[in-house]
Design a protein around this motif. Structure first.
Motif, short mmCIF file in Angstrom:
data_model
loop_
_atom_site.label_atom_id
_atom_site.label_comp_id
_atom_site.label_asym_id
_atom_site.label_seq_id
_atom_site.Cartn_x
_atom_site.Cartn_y
_atom_site.Cartn_z
N ASN A 121 33.06 -35.15 -44.04
CA ASN A 121 33.30 -36.59 -44.06
C ASN A 121 34.51 -37.01 -43.23
OD1 ASN A 121 31.10 -36.94 -45.64
ND2 ASN A 121 32.17 -37.67 -47.45
N ALA A 122 35.50 -36.11 -43.09
CA ALA A 122 36.72 -36.45 -42.35
C ALA A 122 36.59 -36.18 -40.86
CB ALA A 122 37.91 -35.67 -42.92
N PHE A 123 35.45 -35.67 -40.42
CA PHE A 123 35.26 -35.33 -39.01
C PHE A 123 34.74 -36.54 -38.23
CE2 PHE A 123 35.70 -31.26 -40.88
CZ PHE A 123 35.93 -30.33 -39.87
N PRO A 124 34.83 -36.49 -36.89
CA PRO A 124 34.31 -37.61 -36.07
C PRO A 124 32.82 -37.83 -36.31
CG PRO A 124 35.68 -36.14 -34.74
CD PRO A 124 35.49 -35.47 -36.07
N GLY A 125 32.35 -39.03 -36.03
CA GLY A 125 30.97 -39.39 -36.30
C GLY A 125 29.96 -38.51 -35.59
N TRP A 126 30.19 -38.21 -34.29
CA TRP A 126 29.23 -37.40 -33.53
C TRP A 126 29.11 -36.01 -34.13
CZ3 TRP A 126 30.75 -32.81 -31.49
CH2 TRP A 126 32.13 -32.61 -31.30
N PHE A 127 30.23 -35.46 -34.59
CA PHE A 127 30.21 -34.13 -35.19
C PHE A 127 29.45 -34.15 -36.50
CE2 PHE A 127 31.77 -30.77 -37.90
CZ PHE A 127 31.93 -29.69 -37.05
N THR A 128 29.64 -35.20 -37.27
CA THR A 128 28.98 -35.31 -38.57
C THR A 128 27.48 -35.39 -38.42
OG1 THR A 128 30.90 -36.49 -39.43
CG2 THR A 128 28.87 -36.65 -40.70
N PHE A 161 8.81 -51.87 -36.67
CA PHE A 161 10.03 -52.05 -37.47
C PHE A 161 11.21 -52.51 -36.62
CE2 PHE A 161 7.50 -48.86 -39.74
CZ PHE A 161 7.41 -49.46 -40.99
N GLY A 162 10.96 -52.91 -35.37
CA GLY A 162 12.03 -53.36 -34.48
C GLY A 162 12.31 -52.34 -33.40
N LEU A 163 13.04 -52.77 -32.39
CA LEU A 163 13.38 -51.89 -31.27
C LEU A 163 14.29 -50.76 -31.72
CD1 LEU A 163 14.01 -54.51 -28.42
CD2 LEU A 163 11.99 -53.07 -28.75
N PRO A 164 14.08 -49.54 -31.19
CA PRO A 164 14.91 -48.40 -31.59
C PRO A 164 16.35 -48.55 -31.12
CG PRO A 164 13.51 -47.80 -29.74
CD PRO A 164 13.08 -49.16 -30.17
N THR A 165 17.26 -47.90 -31.81
CA THR A 165 18.66 -47.88 -31.40
C THR A 165 19.02 -46.46 -30.99
OG1 THR A 165 19.37 -47.50 -33.70
CG2 THR A 165 19.28 -49.79 -32.92
N PHE A 166 20.01 -46.33 -30.13
CA PHE A 166 20.31 -45.03 -29.54
C PHE A 166 21.77 -44.66 -29.76
CE2 PHE A 166 17.04 -47.19 -27.02
CZ PHE A 166 15.99 -46.28 -27.13
N ALA A 167 21.99 -43.36 -30.01
CA ALA A 167 23.34 -42.82 -30.16
C ALA A 167 23.35 -41.40 -29.62
CB ALA A 167 23.77 -42.83 -31.63
N VAL A 168 24.43 -41.03 -28.94
CA VAL A 168 24.50 -39.73 -28.30
C VAL A 168 24.42 -38.60 -29.32
CG1 VAL A 168 25.95 -38.19 -26.91
CG2 VAL A 168 25.82 -40.62 -26.36
N GLY A 169 25.20 -38.70 -30.40
CA GLY A 169 25.22 -37.64 -31.41
C GLY A 169 23.86 -37.43 -32.05
N ALA A 170 23.20 -38.52 -32.40
CA ALA A 170 21.89 -38.42 -33.02
C ALA A 170 20.87 -37.82 -32.06
CB ALA A 170 21.42 -39.81 -33.48
N THR A 171 20.95 -38.22 -30.79
CA THR A 171 20.02 -37.68 -29.79
C THR A 171 20.24 -36.19 -29.57
OG1 THR A 171 19.93 -39.83 -28.67
CG2 THR A 171 19.20 -37.89 -27.42
N LEU A 172 21.50 -35.77 -29.49
CA LEU A 172 21.80 -34.34 -29.32
C LEU A 172 21.28 -33.53 -30.49
CD1 LEU A 172 23.21 -32.01 -27.88
CD2 LEU A 172 25.33 -32.66 -29.07
N SER A 173 21.51 -34.05 -31.69
CA SER A 173 21.04 -33.37 -32.89
C SER A 173 19.52 -33.24 -32.88
CB SER A 173 21.51 -34.13 -34.14
OG SER A 173 21.04 -33.51 -35.31
N MET A 174 18.83 -34.31 -32.50
CA MET A 174 17.37 -34.30 -32.49
C MET A 174 16.84 -33.41 -31.37
SD MET A 174 14.93 -35.48 -34.31
CE MET A 174 15.60 -36.90 -35.15
#
Length: 482
Positions: A408-415, A242-255
């Motif tokens: 919804n009003a919080f920063p993206g990483w927190f959300t 499905f294509g190369l994976p993308t990375f984000a700090v918030g998503a990685t921390l959550s996972m």
């Protein structure tokens, strides 16, 4: 005098026994049947939520089956210091579903899927390397933590099943009696299978419910057979389909938090299966098993699969059947790989209408929540500490489930982190457990949660005997009145 030669026969432990091929296949197929529904459910949940096409969803299901088989082979056969070499079936884990939905739906479609794979890859690689350390930190993940988290996992998934039971989000006929009725019939079928059919069939009650529910749905015109024609008969699972994976700090921390939860669950399963097969697992066995878990998850993210972990229901199957051979379970892995190579088989699963899937999902996800409650039942609630841990962690986990827009009003990483009920509950439970049960704990210093409330009562063995006696006297008195 020459002593007669002595022949020493070293008997193999039952876990290393190789049975005749026909028996190996039948027993292996039994393992697959008992966990098949759980494996295909996660790709269906994620793919449906991300609104993937029928072809894409079919491929996702096939990849899930393929990687579950590969992970099972790694865990049972093992190599180097990877694999517990126990009869453990690996399947797609439900623990990560809520977090993956949060990460995936933030972008939607294939972009969301690539974000999920990226978070899984980084988090699982990190967890792979900390496996030896993790086995020394299990005191931070007692039953009060794992029980709370597992409960929230089930609760967080129930709204998804309810939406399916209504016909799917955005459906024009959402909530129509036909949809709700099909979900109810599916639940009834599953309950009747559990209640009246033999034990073997009851272990595949979810799968049978999906099949029979789909048959019942055919006259109502909600089953789309065109999906079978869209699927290829044979297909190789390729890296990054499905294509190369993308990375984000918030998503990685959550996972990564979810990986810790999965490692905790797998540790419990490894220890449990060690007792069942009369070969208790030591720290090295647990570490090797966790490496297999996390290594297979990293491999799965490359080959379009999701997080894999030990399936507890198969631990129970080993206990019931008494078949302890890890090679039997390795055969299960081969069967799963075979199923994954034939997407047309995945297309058959994709025939299941959403209301039917919703009915089965209500039972399946409810069972996950009930498993968490069962774990909590073993927690000592004699004082207030564990009660506070469960109360606050459950509340934090249910906040984003009950009011999805609250952050919804919080920063993206927190959300990304706290929009997942499972992650919020896990972080809260671990921190509170450290605060109450590890750092500076003093026995006998806990005060009442509500100053004016009476202490929580409990029924002792003497109370039960007294109550039984009272009940008997009342029954006798009733007989005399008649």
């Amino acid at each position: 005098m020459v002593d007669a030669p002595i022949t020493q026969t070293l008997e193999k432990h039952p876990v290393d026994e190789i049975l005749p091929a026909p028996k190996m296949f039948v027993y292996g197929l039994q393992h697959v049947m008992s966990m098949y529904a759980g494996v295909v459910a996660v790709p269906l949940i994620i793919g449906t939520a991300l609104k993937l096409s029928g072809v894409e969803l079919t491929y996702l299901v096939a990849a899930g089956l393929f990687m579950s088989g590969v992970a099972t082979l790694i865990q049972t056969l093992g190599f180097w210091k990877i694999g517990a070499r126990q009869p453990i079936v690996q399947g797609t884990s439900f623990a990560a579903v809520s977090t993956m939905l949060t990460i995936g739906t933030a972008k939607g479609g294939l972009d969301g899927l690539r974000a999920i794979f990226g978070a899984l890859l980084l988090a699982s690689v990190l967890a792979f390397f900390i496996a030896p350390i993790f086995t020394k930190l299990l005191r931070f993940f007692p039953e009060v933590v794992t029980g709370t988290v597992i409960t929230v996992i089930g609760i967080s998934l129930l709204p998804v099943a309810i939406t399916w039971a209504g016909g799917g989000a955005g459906a024009k006929n959402f909530g129509q009696p036909t949809n709700v009725g099909l979900a109810a019939i599916t639940i009834l079928i599953i309950v009747l299978i559990y209640r009246f059919l033999p034990a073997f069939l009851s272990r595949v009650a979810i799968l049978l419910g999906l099949v029979l529910g789909t048959v019942v749905a055919i006259p109502f015109g909600v089953t789309n057979f065109s999906k079978i024609g869209d699927a290829s008969i044979f297909q190789i699972v390729t890296p990054f389909h499905f294509g190369l994976p993308t990375f984000a700090v918030g998503a990685t921390l959550s996972m990564f938090v979810v990986m810790l939860v999965i490692m905790t669950e797998t540790t419990a399963d490894i220890l449990a299966i060690g007792e069942v097969i009369d070969k208790p697992a030591d720290q090295q066995t647990v570490t090797n098993g966790l490496r297999a878990d996390m290594g297979a998850t990293a491999l799965a993210s490359v080959f379009n699969g999701f997080s894999v972990s030990a399936f507890a229901q198969n631990v129970g199957l080993v206990a019931i059947t008494g078949i302890k051979s890890r090679f039997v379970v390795a055969v299960s892995g081969v069967i799963l790989v075979f199923l994954g190579l034939f997407p047309v088989l995945g297309a058959l699963v994709n025939l299941v209408p959403l209301p039917v899937l919703g009915g089965a999902g209500l039972v399946l996800f409810g069972t996950v929540a009930a498993s968490g409650i069962r774990t909590l039942s073993r927690v000592d609630f004699g004082g207030n500490a564990n009660l506070v841990i469960v109360a606050v962690a459950l509340s934090m986990g249910i906040i984003p489930i009950a009011v999805p827009t609250i952050y919804n009003a919080f920063p993206g990483w927190f959300t990304v982190v706290f929009d997942s009920g499972i992650t919020a509950a896990a972080i809260s439970a671990v921190l509170l457990n450290v605060l109450f049960n590890i750092v500076g704990r003093k026995e006998g210093t806990e005060g009442p949660i509500f100053s004016e409330a009476p202490p929580i009562a409990s029924i002792s063995d003497e109370d039960e005997e007294r109550l039984k006696s009272e009940a008997s006297r009342r029954f006798d008195a009733g007989d005399s009145r008649e």
